[in-house]
Design a protein around this motif. Structure first.
Motif, PDB file in Angstrom:
ATOM      1  N   LEU A 229      19.420  68.127  66.354  1.00 34.20           N
ATOM      2  CA  LEU A 229      18.374  67.201  66.794  1.00 34.20           C
ATOM      3  C   LEU A 229      17.046  67.609  66.163  1.00 34.20           C
ATOM      4  N   ALA A 230      16.633  66.849  65.149  1.00 30.62           N
ATOM      5  CA  ALA A 230      15.470  67.217  64.345  1.00 30.62           C
ATOM      6  C   ALA A 230      14.188  66.664  64.946  1.00 30.62           C
ATOM      7  N   VAL A 231      13.714  67.310  65.998  1.00 27.19           N
ATOM      8  CA  VAL A 231      12.480  66.907  66.657  1.00 27.19           C
ATOM      9  C   VAL A 231      11.934  68.133  67.383  1.00 27.19           C
ATOM     10  N   PRO A 232      10.617  68.272  67.486  1.00 23.78           N
ATOM     11  CA  PRO A 232      10.084  69.379  68.300  1.00 23.78           C
ATOM     12  C   PRO A 232      10.580  69.264  69.742  1.00 23.78           C
ATOM     13  N   LYS A 233      11.045  70.381  70.297  1.00 18.52           N
ATOM     14  CA  LYS A 233      11.677  70.360  71.611  1.00 18.52           C
ATOM     15  C   LYS A 233      11.035  71.383  72.537  1.00 18.52           C
ATOM     16  N   LEU A 234      10.812  70.972  73.788  1.00 18.64           N
ATOM     17  CA  LEU A 234      10.332  71.869  74.826  1.00 18.64           C
ATOM     18  C   LEU A 234      11.321  71.826  75.979  1.00 18.64           C
ATOM     19  N   TYR A 235      11.825  73.008  76.358  1.00 14.72           N
ATOM     20  CA  TYR A 235      12.748  73.107  77.483  1.00 14.72           C
ATOM     21  C   TYR A 235      12.025  73.713  78.676  1.00 14.72           C
ATOM     22  N   LEU A 236      12.186  73.089  79.842  1.00 15.52           N
ATOM     23  CA  LEU A 236      11.609  73.585  81.083  1.00 15.52           C
ATOM     24  C   LEU A 236      12.729  73.925  82.054  1.00 15.52           C
ATOM     25  N   ALA A 237      12.565  75.015  82.784  1.00 17.49           N
ATOM     26  CA  ALA A 237      13.540  75.379  83.805  1.00 17.49           C
ATOM     27  C   ALA A 237      12.835  76.138  84.909  1.00 17.49           C
ATOM     28  N   GLY A 238      13.292  75.935  86.145  1.00 18.02           N
ATOM     29  CA  GLY A 238      12.767  76.680  87.274  1.00 18.02           C
ATOM     30  C   GLY A 238      13.623  77.904  87.544  1.00 18.02           C
ATOM     31  N   SER A 239      13.003  79.042  87.767  1.00 18.64           N
ATOM     32  CA  SER A 239      13.768  80.275  87.976  1.00 18.64           C
ATOM     33  C   SER A 239      14.596  80.219  89.252  1.00 18.64           C
ATOM     34  N   LYS A 240      14.240  79.329  90.198  1.00 20.98           N
ATOM     35  CA  LYS A 240      14.984  79.208  91.453  1.00 20.98           C
ATOM     36  C   LYS A 240      15.740  77.883  91.539  1.00 20.98           C
ATOM     37  N   ASP A 241      16.101  77.352  90.395  1.00 16.60           N
ATOM     38  CA  ASP A 241      16.889  76.119  90.380  1.00 16.60           C
ATOM     39  C   ASP A 241      18.307  76.430  90.855  1.00 16.60           C
ATOM     40  N   SER A 242      18.673  75.915  92.020  1.00 13.73           N
ATOM     41  CA  SER A 242      19.999  76.169  92.581  1.00 13.73           C
ATOM     42  C   SER A 242      20.994  75.068  92.240  1.00 13.73           C
ATOM     43  N   ILE A 243      20.562  74.071  91.474  1.00 14.62           N
ATOM     44  CA  ILE A 243      21.430  72.962  91.095  1.00 14.62           C
ATOM     45  C   ILE A 243      21.940  73.125  89.663  1.00 14.62           C
ATOM     46  N   ILE A 244      21.016  73.326  88.733  1.00 13.18           N
ATOM     47  CA  ILE A 244      21.367  73.605  87.338  1.00 13.18           C
ATOM     48  C   ILE A 244      20.733  74.940  86.962  1.00 13.18           C
ATOM     49  N   SER A 245      21.552  75.940  86.703  1.00 16.00           N
ATOM     50  CA  SER A 245      21.030  77.263  86.380  1.00 16.00           C
ATOM     51  C   SER A 245      20.077  77.196  85.183  1.00 16.00           C
ATOM     52  N   PRO A 246      18.991  77.974  85.209  1.00 14.07           N
ATOM     53  CA  PRO A 246      18.098  78.023  84.039  1.00 14.07           C
ATOM     54  C   PRO A 246      18.801  78.509  82.777  1.00 14.07           C
ATOM     55  N   ASN A 247      19.966  79.115  82.954  1.00 16.65           N
ATOM     56  CA  ASN A 247      20.738  79.528  81.781  1.00 16.65           C
ATOM     57  C   ASN A 247      21.099  78.341  80.893  1.00 16.65           C
ATOM     58  N   HIS A 248      21.249  77.156  81.490  1.00 18.04           N
ATOM     59  CA  HIS A 248      21.557  75.970  80.694  1.00 18.04           C
ATOM     60  C   HIS A 248      20.422  75.673  79.707  1.00 18.04           C
ATOM     61  N   SER A 249      19.189  75.743  80.200  1.00 20.14           N
ATOM     62  CA  SER A 249      18.051  75.491  79.310  1.00 20.14           C
ATOM     63  C   SER A 249      17.963  76.556  78.225  1.00 20.14           C
ATOM     64  N   TRP A 250      18.279  77.801  78.608  1.00 25.62           N
ATOM     65  CA  TRP A 250      18.280  78.855  77.607  1.00 25.62           C
ATOM     66  C   TRP A 250      19.333  78.592  76.532  1.00 25.62           C
ATOM     67  N   GLN A 251      20.525  78.190  76.943  1.00 25.62           N
ATOM     68  CA  GLN A 251      21.578  77.897  75.964  1.00 25.62           C
ATOM     69  C   GLN A 251      21.145  76.790  75.007  1.00 25.62           C
ATOM     70  N   LEU A 252      20.521  75.752  75.544  1.00 27.60           N
ATOM     71  CA  LEU A 252      20.062  74.647  74.694  1.00 27.60           C
ATOM     72  C   LEU A 252      18.967  75.109  73.751  1.00 27.60           C
ATOM     73  N   PHE A 253      18.019  75.885  74.284  1.00 30.26           N
ATOM     74  CA  PHE A 253      16.958  76.431  73.436  1.00 30.26           C
ATOM     75  C   PHE A 253      17.549  77.287  72.328  1.00 30.26           C
ATOM     76  N   ASP A 254      18.474  78.164  72.698  1.00 28.80           N
ATOM     77  CA  ASP A 254      19.070  79.096  71.746  1.00 28.80           C
ATOM     78  C   ASP A 254      19.836  78.363  70.648  1.00 28.80           C
ATOM     79  N   ALA A 255      20.433  77.213  70.994  1.00 29.67           N
ATOM     80  CA  ALA A 255      21.224  76.447  70.024  1.00 29.67           C
ATOM     81  C   ALA A 255      20.372  75.531  69.160  1.00 29.67           C
ATOM     82  N   SER A 256      19.118  75.312  69.560  1.00 33.78           N
ATOM     83  CA  SER A 256      18.284  74.311  68.895  1.00 33.78           C
ATOM     84  C   SER A 256      17.647  74.821  67.617  1.00 33.78           C
ATOM     85  N   ALA A 257      17.495  73.887  66.688  1.00 33.15           N
ATOM     86  CA  ALA A 257      16.725  74.181  65.489  1.00 33.15           C
ATOM     87  C   ALA A 257      15.236  74.201  65.832  1.00 33.15           C
ATOM     88  N   ARG A 258      14.460  74.968  65.095  1.00 31.53           N
ATOM     89  CA  ARG A 258      13.015  74.980  65.293  1.00 31.53           C
ATOM     90  C   ARG A 258      12.395  73.689  64.760  1.00 31.53           C
TER      91      ARG A 258
END
Length: 290
Positions: free
Chosen positions: A209-238
């Motif tokens: 996905l060739a676009v500037p991306k910002l991922y937000l996550a709450g450290s106390k998100d009990s529905i979707i772990s913040p690890n999901h946002s980290w995985q997406l960030f880690d997989a994303s191109a700059r």
């Protein structure tokens, strides 16, 4: 999460396995209007690819807008509830477009994943037809997954910034994790891998996905772990950025006035730190990618 919360999560996930449409929790209740907050707005209608009539609101600042922001909301309620999380953007001078995909609010049709992706594509096309400049897009929770898919199909040429707030990397993974939080649900984890579709998973889209991306996550998100946002960030191109908001819950990062101020500054001048480790606080993220 309390026992009642586990029971609800399990019931929802079991329903998901039997019917894709149960991913969605729409209603047609009118919770509020921008007029209730002394904001100017216009209701508009546009068509999805298959002719389904969709509704949306333009929230308008008092002066010439600083920019345009399109919001793709999450899986519950409708725009009359979700716009309440973005009134501050309007007061800061931005115009905000928020819409209901099929089956929500006054939009026609019945919810379905493919239809909701097509609706998000239609909303992007509508906004870009109405405005000549570049657009910032925000997808929250399930809305982030819809946005990922819509951008992959439609292209990102006129997208200034894509923001993904509390978005899952993989639907089957999110299902397994929800069940893993409960002793009752733990034996059912295998079913999530077999029955929850991965066709629309953002993790498969993020690298290209060739676009500037910002991922937000709450450290106390009990529905979707913040690890999901980290995985997406880690997989994303700059260019990419990841903000882990301490003590925030699900799609609650913008509830923090400091995050709002930081985001407004980011919109004016995006800053993407080349050193990912300087941007992350790992102590709340389990199973992080190294």
């Amino acid at each position: 999460m309390k026992l009642a919360g586990y029971a609800v999560a399990i019931a929802v996930l079991l329903a998901l396995w039997g019917c894709e449409a149960m991913v969605f929790q729409p209603d047609s209740r009118l919770y509020a209007t921008p007029a209730d907050l002394n904001l100017s707005y216009r209701e508009v209608h546009f068509d999805s690819r298959d002719g389904t009539r969709l509704s949306g609101w333009w929230l308008e600042p008092g002066n010439v807008p600083r920019g345009t922001v399109m919001v793709v909301h999450g899986n519950a309620q409708n725009i009359s509830a979700h716009f309440l999380g973005f009134d501050w953007l309007v007061r800061a001078g931005y115009e905000v477009f928020i819409f209901d995909y099929r089956g929500y609010g006054t939009s026609e049709g019945s919810p379905a994943l493919e239809g909701a992706v097509e609706d998000t594509e239609a909303a992007l096309a509508y906004v870009q037809a109405q405005r000549r400049g570049r657009v910032t897009v925000i997808g929250q929770s399930l809305g982030g997954a819809l946005l990922f898919n819509a951008l992959a199909r439609q292209g990102t040429e006129r997208i200034a910034l894509a923001v993904f707030d509390s978005t899952f990397a993989s639907l089957p993974q999110a299902g397994r994790e929800a069940l893993d939080r409960s002793i009752v649900g733990w034996p059912l984890q295998w079913g999530a891998s077999l029955t929850l579709t991965d066709r629309y998973d953002p993790i498969g889209i993020a690298p290209s996905l060739a676009v500037p991306k910002l991922y937000l996550a709450g450290s106390k998100d009990s529905i979707i772990s913040p690890n999901h946002s980290w995985q997406l960030f880690d997989a994303s191109a700059r260019p990419r950025a990841f903000w882990l908001v301490q003590d925030a819950g699900h799609i609650a990062a913008f509830n923090d006035s400091r995050i709002r101020a930081r985001f407004l500054a980011f919109l004016r001048r995006p800053a993407f730190d080349p050193d990912a480790s300087a941007m992350l606080i790992f102590d709340t993220i389990k199973q992080k990618s190294e």
